[in-house]
Design a protein around this motif. Structure first.
Motif, short mmCIF file in Angstrom:
data_model
loop_
_atom_site.label_atom_id
_atom_site.label_comp_id
_atom_site.label_asym_id
_atom_site.label_seq_id
_atom_site.Cartn_x
_atom_site.Cartn_y
_atom_site.Cartn_z
N SER A 257 -25.23 50.58 9.12
CA SER A 257 -24.63 51.78 8.54
C SER A 257 -24.96 51.93 7.06
N ASP A 258 -25.14 50.83 6.35
CA ASP A 258 -25.44 50.86 4.92
C ASP A 258 -26.93 51.13 4.71
N PRO A 259 -27.30 52.20 3.98
CA PRO A 259 -28.72 52.51 3.79
C PRO A 259 -29.51 51.38 3.15
N VAL A 260 -28.89 50.60 2.27
CA VAL A 260 -29.60 49.47 1.65
C VAL A 260 -29.97 48.45 2.71
N HIS A 261 -29.05 48.19 3.63
CA HIS A 261 -29.34 47.25 4.71
C HIS A 261 -30.38 47.84 5.67
N ALA A 288 -30.34 59.14 2.09
CA ALA A 288 -30.24 58.14 1.02
C ALA A 288 -31.19 58.45 -0.13
N LEU A 289 -32.38 58.95 0.18
CA LEU A 289 -33.38 59.22 -0.86
C LEU A 289 -33.00 60.41 -1.75
N ARG A 290 -31.94 61.12 -1.40
CA ARG A 290 -31.45 62.18 -2.27
C ARG A 290 -30.58 61.62 -3.40
N ARG A 291 -30.27 60.32 -3.33
CA ARG A 291 -29.42 59.70 -4.35
C ARG A 291 -30.29 58.90 -5.32
N THR A 292 -30.02 59.08 -6.61
CA THR A 292 -30.86 58.48 -7.65
C THR A 292 -30.94 56.97 -7.53
N ARG A 293 -29.81 56.31 -7.34
CA ARG A 293 -29.82 54.84 -7.31
C ARG A 293 -30.64 54.33 -6.14
N PHE A 294 -30.55 55.00 -5.01
CA PHE A 294 -31.34 54.54 -3.86
C PHE A 294 -32.83 54.82 -4.09
N ARG A 295 -33.16 55.96 -4.70
CA ARG A 295 -34.57 56.23 -5.01
C ARG A 295 -35.14 55.16 -5.93
N ASP A 296 -34.35 54.72 -6.90
CA ASP A 296 -34.81 53.65 -7.78
C ASP A 296 -35.05 52.37 -6.99
N LEU A 297 -34.15 52.07 -6.05
CA LEU A 297 -34.33 50.90 -5.20
C LEU A 297 -35.60 51.04 -4.37
N ALA A 298 -35.82 52.22 -3.83
CA ALA A 298 -37.02 52.45 -3.03
C ALA A 298 -38.28 52.29 -3.88
N LEU A 299 -38.25 52.79 -5.12
CA LEU A 299 -39.40 52.62 -6.01
C LEU A 299 -39.69 51.15 -6.28
N SER A 300 -38.66 50.35 -6.35
CA SER A 300 -38.85 48.92 -6.65
C SER A 300 -39.59 48.20 -5.54
N THR A 301 -39.64 48.78 -4.33
CA THR A 301 -40.35 48.14 -3.23
C THR A 301 -41.85 48.41 -3.28
N THR A 377 -52.45 48.89 -13.37
CA THR A 377 -51.76 48.30 -14.52
C THR A 377 -50.74 49.27 -15.10
N GLU A 378 -51.13 50.53 -15.27
CA GLU A 378 -50.22 51.52 -15.85
C GLU A 378 -49.04 51.79 -14.92
N VAL A 379 -49.30 51.86 -13.61
CA VAL A 379 -48.21 52.13 -12.67
C VAL A 379 -47.21 50.99 -12.67
N ARG A 380 -47.70 49.77 -12.66
CA ARG A 380 -46.80 48.62 -12.65
C ARG A 380 -46.00 48.54 -13.94
N THR A 381 -46.65 48.83 -15.07
CA THR A 381 -45.93 48.83 -16.34
C THR A 381 -44.85 49.90 -16.36
N TRP A 382 -45.19 51.08 -15.84
CA TRP A 382 -44.21 52.17 -15.78
C TRP A 382 -43.02 51.80 -14.90
N LEU A 383 -43.29 51.19 -13.74
CA LEU A 383 -42.19 50.81 -12.85
C LEU A 383 -41.30 49.75 -13.49
N GLU A 384 -41.92 48.81 -14.17
CA GLU A 384 -41.12 47.77 -14.82
C GLU A 384 -40.20 48.35 -15.89
N GLY A 385 -40.64 49.40 -16.57
CA GLY A 385 -39.82 50.00 -17.61
C GLY A 385 -38.83 51.00 -17.10
N ALA A 386 -39.12 51.58 -15.91
CA ALA A 386 -38.27 52.65 -15.38
C ALA A 386 -37.15 52.13 -14.51
#
Length: 387
Positions: A257-261, A288-301, A377-386
């Motif tokens: 039931s939990d989108p993170v799971h 879930a992807l309409r929520r900012t926190r979950f989108r950030d989690l998705a980007l981290s993958t 390199t630029e994408v990874r740097t951007w993700l690390e900072g974002a």
């Protein structure tokens, strides 16, 4: 003139550069203009590679605009030089027949001299010197190729099998996936039953492989960093394996039931090569992807240990979701692809997102970044900072 990494360069000549094009852009180009930036200490290391469809021979304004745009993209990579490659064009006016022009002999010029001359001139205006201007009928075994009469070198011949070269073998060993055509890439993100008239066709002027006429760097060009791509587990990005019970993961009665799971379970399933995208997964992820926190989690993958599995998941969702909901996974797929240097797939994924949700902010940001020559390199740097 191509290197798999800083310590083990693979030195190739003009013929070798031609056979390396599928590795550099992810598929075998057809009817294309390809610009390859070179640099490094010796001036021969491949940098940004940009491909666009050949414009029609009766539209000089489009030709000039196209060449200015792609030359500008190459110049932003600050290369020490560049190669101009025209693939195909045999049926167009503007040059001699392919056979007559092989090697600069036989009384004819290679096809599409107009394209080669315009690209060379645009690069010179952008401050980039051109060391090679080459035509090839196709990037396949036995295809004729020759240099344009830029340096009067008379080089030419017939290509060996691109899949049998040292560059190709090195790329395969590093996990690079080279597809036969751009259409093979499109199938990773487009629903198989999508209405034909809803598609824009291959990106670029009258196609980054017809139809949109957008300038390069704004969706019309495919670019890729010179470097190996990682292949996804379970048959490549977007591999989907049906579960006998119709659930999201084999052996599970339903998704958590939990989108993170749900995300964790989907990534685990993708990594094992048994991902199924069903209606419940689409519903949970779309919400879930309409929520900012979950989108950030998705980007981290999109980078790190889960990147290959994430690429499969986002590609499968981009194919399965309908309407505006497909934009979020398509953009995430573009981030995954760009983070590993696959500019062609990133471009195609962004096209999917832009078509279903033209105002998607991250899609616009990625377009701008690609136009500026961003690579892994630029994408990874951007993700690390974002994140």
């Amino acid at each position: 003139m191509w290197s798999s990494d800083a310590d083990s360069p693979l030195r190739v000549g003009t013929e070798g550069l031609l056979t390396a094009l599928p590795v550099l852009i992810g598929f075998r180009p057809r009817e294309s203009l390809v610009l390859v930036a070179t640099g490094g200490p010796g001036g021969g290391r491949v940098g940004l590679t940009v491909r666009v469809d050949l414009p029609p021979p009766d539209d000089p304004a489009l030709l000039e605009s196209l060449c200015e745009s792609v030359a500008g993209a190459i110049a932003r990579d600050s290369p020490s030089g560049a190669a101009v490659v025209v693939v195909g064009g045999d049926g167009a006016t503007g040059g001699g027949g392919g056979e007559a022009g092989v090697g600069g002999r036989g009384g004819g010029w290679p096809p599409r001299m107009d394209v080669a001359a315009a690209a060379v001139a645009a690069l010179h205006r952008a401050g980039v010197g051109v060391h090679s201007a080459v035509w090839a009928a196709a990037i396949e075994a036995g295809a004729p190729w020759c240099c344009y009469p830029l340096h009067d070198c008379g080089c030419g011949g017939r290509l060996p099998d691109p899949s049998g070269t040292v560059v190709a073998a090195t790329a395969v060993a590093r996990g690079t996936v080279v597809r036969q055509s751009r259409e093979d890439l499109v199938q990773l993100v487009e629903p198989a039953e999508e209405d034909h008239h809803a598609r824009t066709g291959r990106a670029g002027p009258s196609g980054a492989g017809g139809g949109t006429g957008r300038p390069a760097g704004a969706g019309a060009a495919e670019s890729g960093a010179a470097g190996p791509a990682e292949s996804g587990a379970g048959g490549g990005p977007g591999a989907v394996d049906g579960a006998a019970d119709g659930s999201g993961v084999r052996g599970r009665p339903r998704w958590p039931s939990d989108p993170v799971h749900v995300l964790d379970a989907a990534l685990e399933s993708a990594a094992a090569g048994r991902l199924t995208v069903d209606a419940e997964l689409v519903r949970i992820m779309s919400a879930a992807l309409r929520r900012t926190r979950f989108r950030d989690l998705a980007l981290s993958t999109c980078t790190g240990d889960h990147a290959a599995a994430a690429e499969q998941l986002w590609a499968a969702l981009a194919r399965t979701c309908r309407g505006p909901a497909a934009a979020d996974p398509a953009v995430l797929l573009a981030v995954c692809a760009l983070a590993r240097g696959d500019g062609a797939l990133a471009n195609i994924a962004l096209e999917r997102a832009e078509r279903v949700r033209p105002a998607h902010r991250l899609a616009r940001d990625l377009r701008t970044a690609m136009a500026a020559g961003w690579g892994p390199t630029e994408v990874r740097t951007w993700l690390e900072g974002a994140l």
